[in-house]
Design an enzyme around this catalytic site. Sequence first.
Site, PDB file in Angstrom:
ATOM      1  N   GLU A 102       8.572  30.123  18.371  1.00 37.23           N
ATOM      2  CA  GLU A 102       7.187  30.300  18.744  1.00 37.23           C
ATOM      3  C   GLU A 102       6.324  29.428  17.824  1.00 37.23           C
ATOM      4  O   GLU A 102       6.497  29.411  16.611  1.00 37.23           O
ATOM      5  CB  GLU A 102       6.825  31.781  18.573  1.00 37.23           C
ATOM      6  CG  GLU A 102       5.364  32.086  18.724  1.00 37.23           C
ATOM      7  CD  GLU A 102       4.952  33.305  17.906  1.00 37.23           C
ATOM      8  OE1 GLU A 102       5.762  33.797  17.094  1.00 37.23           O
ATOM      9  OE2 GLU A 102       3.814  33.740  18.080  1.00 37.23           O
TER      10      GLU A 102
ATOM     11  N   ASP B 137       7.584  35.196  14.791  1.00 37.83           N
ATOM     12  CA  ASP B 137       7.021  35.822  13.600  1.00 37.83           C
ATOM     13  C   ASP B 137       7.294  37.319  13.585  1.00 37.83           C
ATOM     14  O   ASP B 137       7.475  37.944  14.620  1.00 37.83           O
ATOM     15  CB  ASP B 137       5.491  35.614  13.568  1.00 37.83           C
ATOM     16  CG  ASP B 137       5.145  34.175  13.224  1.00 37.83           C
ATOM     17  OD1 ASP B 137       6.019  33.485  12.663  1.00 37.83           O
ATOM     18  OD2 ASP B 137       4.019  33.751  13.532  1.00 37.83           O
TER      19      ASP B 137
ATOM     20  N   ASP C 226       5.346  39.665  13.317  1.00 37.42           N
ATOM     21  CA  ASP C 226       4.094  40.396  13.520  1.00 37.42           C
ATOM     22  C   ASP C 226       3.951  40.793  14.989  1.00 37.42           C
ATOM     23  O   ASP C 226       4.863  40.611  15.783  1.00 37.42           O
ATOM     24  CB  ASP C 226       2.893  39.544  13.060  1.00 37.42           C
ATOM     25  CG  ASP C 226       2.792  38.249  13.865  1.00 37.42           C
ATOM     26  OD1 ASP C 226       3.565  38.084  14.839  1.00 37.42           O
ATOM     27  OD2 ASP C 226       1.945  37.407  13.523  1.00 37.42           O
TER      28      ASP C 226
ATOM     29  N   ASP D  13       2.169  39.595  17.476  1.00 36.27           N
ATOM     30  CA  ASP D  13       2.270  38.519  18.463  1.00 36.27           C
ATOM     31  C   ASP D  13       3.718  38.088  18.644  1.00 36.27           C
ATOM     32  O   ASP D  13       4.172  37.835  19.762  1.00 36.27           O
ATOM     33  CB  ASP D  13       1.428  37.313  18.031  1.00 36.27           C
ATOM     34  CG  ASP D  13      -0.053  37.601  18.185  1.00 36.27           C
ATOM     35  OD1 ASP D  13      -0.384  38.557  18.918  1.00 36.27           O
ATOM     36  OD2 ASP D  13      -0.865  36.880  17.560  1.00 36.27           O
TER      37      ASP D  13
END
Length: 637
Positions: free
Chosen positions: A427, A500, A502, A504
């Site tokens: 990503e 990641d 997180d 997202d």
Amino acid sequence: MEKFEHEYGAEQIQVLEGLEAVRKRPGMYIGSVSIRGLHHLVYEIVDNCVDEALAGYCTEIDIKIEPGNIISVQDNGRGIPVDIHPKTKISAAETVYTKLHAGGKFGGDSGYKVSGGLHGVGASVVNALSEWTEVTIARDGGLFEMKFNRGKTVQPLKRIGDSDKTGTKVRFLADSTIFETLEYDYTTLEERFREIAFLTKGLKINIEDLREEPSKKAEFHFEGGLKSFVEYLNKNKEKLHKAPIYIEKSGEVPIEIAIQYTTSYSENILTFVNNINTVEGGTHLEGFKRALTKTFNDYAKSHNLLKEKDGNLQGEDIREGITAVVSVKVKEPQFEGQTKTKLGNSNVTGIVSSAVSEALANFLEENPTVAKAILEKCISASRAREAARKARELVRRKSALETSTLPGKLADCSSKVASECEVYIVEGDSAGGSAKQGRDRRFQAILPLWGKMLNVEKSRADKIYNNDKLQPVILAVGAGIGADFDISKIRYGKVIIMADADVDGAHIRTLLLTFFFRYMRPLIENGNVYLAQPPLYKLSKKGKPDVYCYTDEEMTKHLNEMGRDGVNIQRYKGLGEMNPEQLWETTMNPEHRILIKVKLEDAIKADEIFTILMGDDITPRRKFIEENAKYVKNLDI
Ligand code: 28G
């Protein structure tokens, strides 16, 4: 010839060896000695209760996991017969528990057990593989008991009192010298018993786990049978019609089927033979699909619902949005396929097909509103399929014109041996750049993705083929998509999602997994999909090598080891914060990295999770996230 083999075959010799054979090669009888095999013991005993229920005599089963991983199972059936067998001079009950010929893989004439009439099958296997077993029987006004150690009788059946009830109770402790673990997984057992309760209309099954206080428990009792099963599967989906369509037919091959269409685009058909989930399908599924295709096409034509230009509806059009459970009982089932979960008996196709055609045609005539709603959806699926075909053609033609069919953004590896190659789907642009620089280009390819990913749960196939985020993924994997997907063509043995740690990143991960699950399922089933696990922290201290930590616990541990003072803690928020060398060392180097293999053993669960996480309905999503808050935070899915 047949008879000769049965009397003198190698199988019979094993039978004569008695339960020792089971202890020597447990895997032959219960599949494995892992936790799966352990659970199998419970299923074998409970199956005997279910047989007694199918015979019409048992209405309730109590299953308990007692402290120390002792299993207790009780039914309120007739009780295993206690009379002395004239030939063996031992009780019928003891025979069932000590003689392999009473069932097992090599006994009988079917090769494997058939629920519904073959009592006692498997009990001797459980007895052989248990440190101890005790059986209590209430019957003929008396209470009887017998005990065994590792399959050997230590107390023959004796009357220990009176009883005005009937039934059987079995307690056993699995043998720790045979099994890798004795620690039962409550959830796995609970799910299987829910399934059995759905499959056995009216039967009440109670399970309680007493290993911890407070105990966990569940009670399953479905008067609706498979109707309830389909409602359960569809509980978070928007339905096209209120009540499931229900088909039941007795006869040589008893059939029970429930169908309910939803507004989703996926197909969810579960099939069972003698209560065994036939994951690989087989002749019963073929018969079911054949009848669906034929009956809906016939109805559409005779009611002028199909326009000339539409042509015939294809099977896949008719199965879009369907949820169905197909359960058949077959006397001598032949199981084929890699995992022996594909029904082979060829006569079943025609029997199921004609039963379903007749019942479904009647249903559609009697329920024209439902018929119309379903057919409208089928017709729009058919038009979307046509659009998808055109889009696919376009992709094919476009790639034929270009020199290579690989997406431009892909930094491919030099090896062409798929089994040793990996593709990292990364990503973000900057992380993609670091990954390209940090990788071992001999076997690691990088495919950067950016921008908003399409939610395949809300899109039909035509949109997916045309989607500019997914097309590179499809081309890089190189094995097609949907019904055309061919696992033998994959270009990488490992497809690794690197995002990641997180919210997202979690979202991207879920979207990609949903895509793989819906459109490249064999890739997941075959264990080719992985999640990269970037570190959460870097600990550095003067004069010491840097330490990367992947969890909070690990961080605390290392922090203490390093003596806290003078330790600098860096928390990584994104992959982009690492330079190429760091990314290689922590997340891509096969010697140090942590990869999570994506396993979706339970398709029911996966379907449910994806529907909840990706669908339109907000309430179950919020509920799921609340219930799994900790899990979601750390693992995302
Ligand atoms: C609680 C845990 C496991 C069972 C029965 C009931 C009968 C039975 C079981 O018979 C022997 C061989 C074929 C008839 C059958 C009782 C007929 C009449 C039974 C169980 C005898 C096995 N009365 N309940 N086995 N058959 N429950 N629960 O195992 O000829 S096993």
